[in-house]
Design a protein around this motif. Structure first.
Motif, PDB file in Angstrom:
ATOM      1  N   LEU A 189       0.819  -1.208   0.000  1.00  0.00           N
ATOM      2  CA  LEU A 189       0.000   0.000   0.000  1.00  0.00           C
ATOM      3  C   LEU A 189       0.857   1.264   0.000  1.00  0.00           C
ATOM      4  O   LEU A 189       0.399   2.322  -0.434  1.00  0.00           O
ATOM      5  CB  LEU A 189      -0.937   0.012   1.211  1.00  0.00           C
ATOM      6  CG  LEU A 189      -2.135  -0.935   1.139  1.00  0.00           C
ATOM      7  CD1 LEU A 189      -2.984  -0.789   2.391  1.00  0.00           C
ATOM      8  CD2 LEU A 189      -2.972  -0.676  -0.094  1.00  0.00           C
ATOM      9  N   TYR A 221      -0.729   2.812  -7.061  1.00  0.00           N
ATOM     10  CA  TYR A 221      -1.722   3.879  -7.154  1.00  0.00           C
ATOM     11  C   TYR A 221      -1.631   4.614  -8.479  1.00  0.00           C
ATOM     12  O   TYR A 221      -2.654   4.983  -9.065  1.00  0.00           O
ATOM     13  CB  TYR A 221      -1.541   4.864  -5.994  1.00  0.00           C
ATOM     14  CG  TYR A 221      -1.904   4.269  -4.667  1.00  0.00           C
ATOM     15  CD1 TYR A 221      -3.226   4.188  -4.260  1.00  0.00           C
ATOM     16  CD2 TYR A 221      -0.926   3.754  -3.825  1.00  0.00           C
ATOM     17  CE1 TYR A 221      -3.567   3.631  -3.038  1.00  0.00           C
ATOM     18  CE2 TYR A 221      -1.253   3.193  -2.607  1.00  0.00           C
ATOM     19  CZ  TYR A 221      -2.581   3.128  -2.220  1.00  0.00           C
ATOM     20  OH  TYR A 221      -2.912   2.565  -1.019  1.00  0.00           O
ATOM     21  N   GLU A 259      -3.217   2.385 -11.035  1.00  0.00           N
ATOM     22  CA  GLU A 259      -4.679   2.447 -10.892  1.00  0.00           C
ATOM     23  C   GLU A 259      -5.233   3.697 -11.570  1.00  0.00           C
ATOM     24  O   GLU A 259      -6.203   3.617 -12.326  1.00  0.00           O
ATOM     25  CB  GLU A 259      -5.050   2.425  -9.412  1.00  0.00           C
ATOM     26  CG  GLU A 259      -6.248   3.248  -8.990  1.00  0.00           C
ATOM     27  CD  GLU A 259      -7.566   2.752  -9.546  1.00  0.00           C
ATOM     28  OE1 GLU A 259      -8.500   3.566  -9.609  1.00  0.00           O
ATOM     29  OE2 GLU A 259      -7.659   1.571  -9.912  1.00  0.00           O
ATOM     30  N   ARG A 296      -3.855  -7.436  -4.014  1.00  0.00           N
ATOM     31  CA  ARG A 296      -3.808  -6.063  -3.527  1.00  0.00           C
ATOM     32  C   ARG A 296      -4.354  -5.101  -4.569  1.00  0.00           C
ATOM     33  O   ARG A 296      -5.008  -4.105  -4.239  1.00  0.00           O
ATOM     34  CB  ARG A 296      -2.369  -5.699  -3.167  1.00  0.00           C
ATOM     35  CG  ARG A 296      -1.826  -6.527  -2.018  1.00  0.00           C
ATOM     36  CD  ARG A 296      -0.314  -6.566  -2.043  1.00  0.00           C
ATOM     37  NE  ARG A 296       0.208  -7.489  -1.037  1.00  0.00           N
ATOM     38  CZ  ARG A 296       1.427  -7.997  -1.068  1.00  0.00           C
ATOM     39  NH1 ARG A 296       2.246  -7.691  -2.043  1.00  0.00           N
ATOM     40  NH2 ARG A 296       1.832  -8.821  -0.117  1.00  0.00           N
ATOM     41  N   VAL A 350      -7.257  -2.181  -4.080  1.00  0.00           N
ATOM     42  CA  VAL A 350      -7.015  -0.781  -4.427  1.00  0.00           C
ATOM     43  C   VAL A 350      -7.988  -0.308  -5.498  1.00  0.00           C
ATOM     44  O   VAL A 350      -8.632   0.740  -5.366  1.00  0.00           O
ATOM     45  CB  VAL A 350      -5.553  -0.581  -4.890  1.00  0.00           C
ATOM     46  CG1 VAL A 350      -5.359   0.825  -5.466  1.00  0.00           C
ATOM     47  CG2 VAL A 350      -4.598  -0.811  -3.731  1.00  0.00           C
ATOM     48  N   THR A 351      -8.134  -1.077  -6.586  1.00  0.00           N
ATOM     49  CA  THR A 351      -9.012  -0.647  -7.683  1.00  0.00           C
ATOM     50  C   THR A 351     -10.481  -0.676  -7.272  1.00  0.00           C
ATOM     51  O   THR A 351     -11.274   0.153  -7.729  1.00  0.00           O
ATOM     52  CB  THR A 351      -8.802  -1.525  -8.929  1.00  0.00           C
ATOM     53  OG1 THR A 351      -8.991  -2.914  -8.596  1.00  0.00           O
ATOM     54  CG2 THR A 351      -7.406  -1.342  -9.492  1.00  0.00           C
TER      55      THR A 351
END
Length: 308
Positions: free
Chosen positions: A221, A227, A230, A286, A290-291
């Motif tokens: 993370l 990120y 994404e 993961r 996140v998405t």
């Protein structure tokens, strides 16, 4: 927007199921051999049933023109995801070992469990029909050409055909044949596929929780690449394509389906599929979280964009 709220509720339920998988792993119920067994069950049994059920649920009364549109849209969808993901990987610059995993996350998305409800909420049942064709084309391409690219050796030449000739590929080819030839499975077989296929989503999300429980999630993370990937792949790409294609006069429903499917989060059974192809399942797990979390914000904005 009530329908979109329903979609978000469904996605929240999937997240909760993944937390149940996390708890089960921590309690020792889904560790080691149990996890591998469930991954194999999802990949080889319930996922093929989901694919066959999708073909059986499609409305086949709308004519050949709709079929042709769906086939063309499915091919375009896969090629756009493939080319765009390669370009985004070049910008994000993950490690050499992680590149196949980022490619996997970029093209293996949650078409059925998140995409179809959003499409139906925005455009109705006819759009779901087109979406089911896109899904069949995507599966056929992903489990052949896509798997070849993801599992390709470092030399770029060595390919393990045993990984490509899989149960999902066979099911996708059968589903396409059944659909195009207008052949229906016997009622008992169709019901069996529906029942078995209904286990794919919850088992897949529980495997997400298991993969997270067995990895250092906090460390990933903190990784900025995930990120950035994404944002570029699941937010910037759909919006960037929407504007010019709309200006060129593309059919509203076809454009909406394409944009919605491009914005879908990483597929909920990604860890199971990754494990089946001997890839590290931690990063895809993961990536799903996140998405999916980002999608709670992007879905309502996407709906507003498409209805302007």
């Amino acid at each position: 927007m009530t329908e979109i709220a329903g979609v978000l509720n469904s996605m929240a339920a999937l997240v909760i199921v993944s937390l149940l998988g996390y708890a089960a792993a921590r309690l020792g119920f889904l560790a080691g051999p149990a996890r591998e067994g469930i991954s194999g069950l999802v990949f080889s049994i319930t996922l093929p049933c989901t694919i066959l059920n999708a073909a059986g649920q499609a409305d086949r009364s709308l004519g050949g023109g709709h079929v042709a549109n769906g086939l063309l849209l499915g091919l375009s969808f896969f090629l756009i995801m493939l080319v765009a993901t390669y370009a985004i990987i070049a910008l994000v610059k993950p490690s050499q070992e992680e590149r196949p995993l980022y490619l996997f996350m970029g093209i293996f998305t949650n078409i059925v469990f998140a995409g179809f409800p959003v499409i139906e909420a925005l455009y109705g049942s006819n759009a779901v029909f087109l979406g089911s064709i896109v899904f069949a084309v995507f599966n056929l391409l992903f489990y052949s050409f896509g798997v070849m690219l993801i599992t390709m050796g470092d030399s770029g030449i060595s390919v393990d055909m045993h990984r490509i000739l899989s149960a999902p590929l066979v099911a996708s080819a059968a589903a396409m044949a059944l659909f195009l030839l207008d052949i229906h499975l016997p009622a008992f077989a169709a019901e069996a596929c529906e029942l078995a296929g209904s286990a794919t989503s919850p088992l897949g999300m529980m495997l997400v929780g298991v993969a997270i429980a067995e990895s250092d999630f906090a460390e990933v993370l903190r990784e900025r690449r995930l990120y950035l990937f994404e944002f570029l792949r699941f937010i910037a790409l759909p919006v960037a394509l929407f504007m010019p294609l709309r200006a060129l006069g593309m059919d509203e429903m076809l454009l909406g389906i394409l944009v919605v499917l491009l914005a879908m989060p990483v597929g909920s059974i990604a860890p199971a599929v990754a494990t089946a192809y001997r890839l590290d399942s931690d990063l895809p797990a993961r990536g799903i979280v996140v998405t999916t979390v980002f999608s709670f914000a992007t879905f309502p904005l996407l709906a507003l964009l498409l209805t302007l």
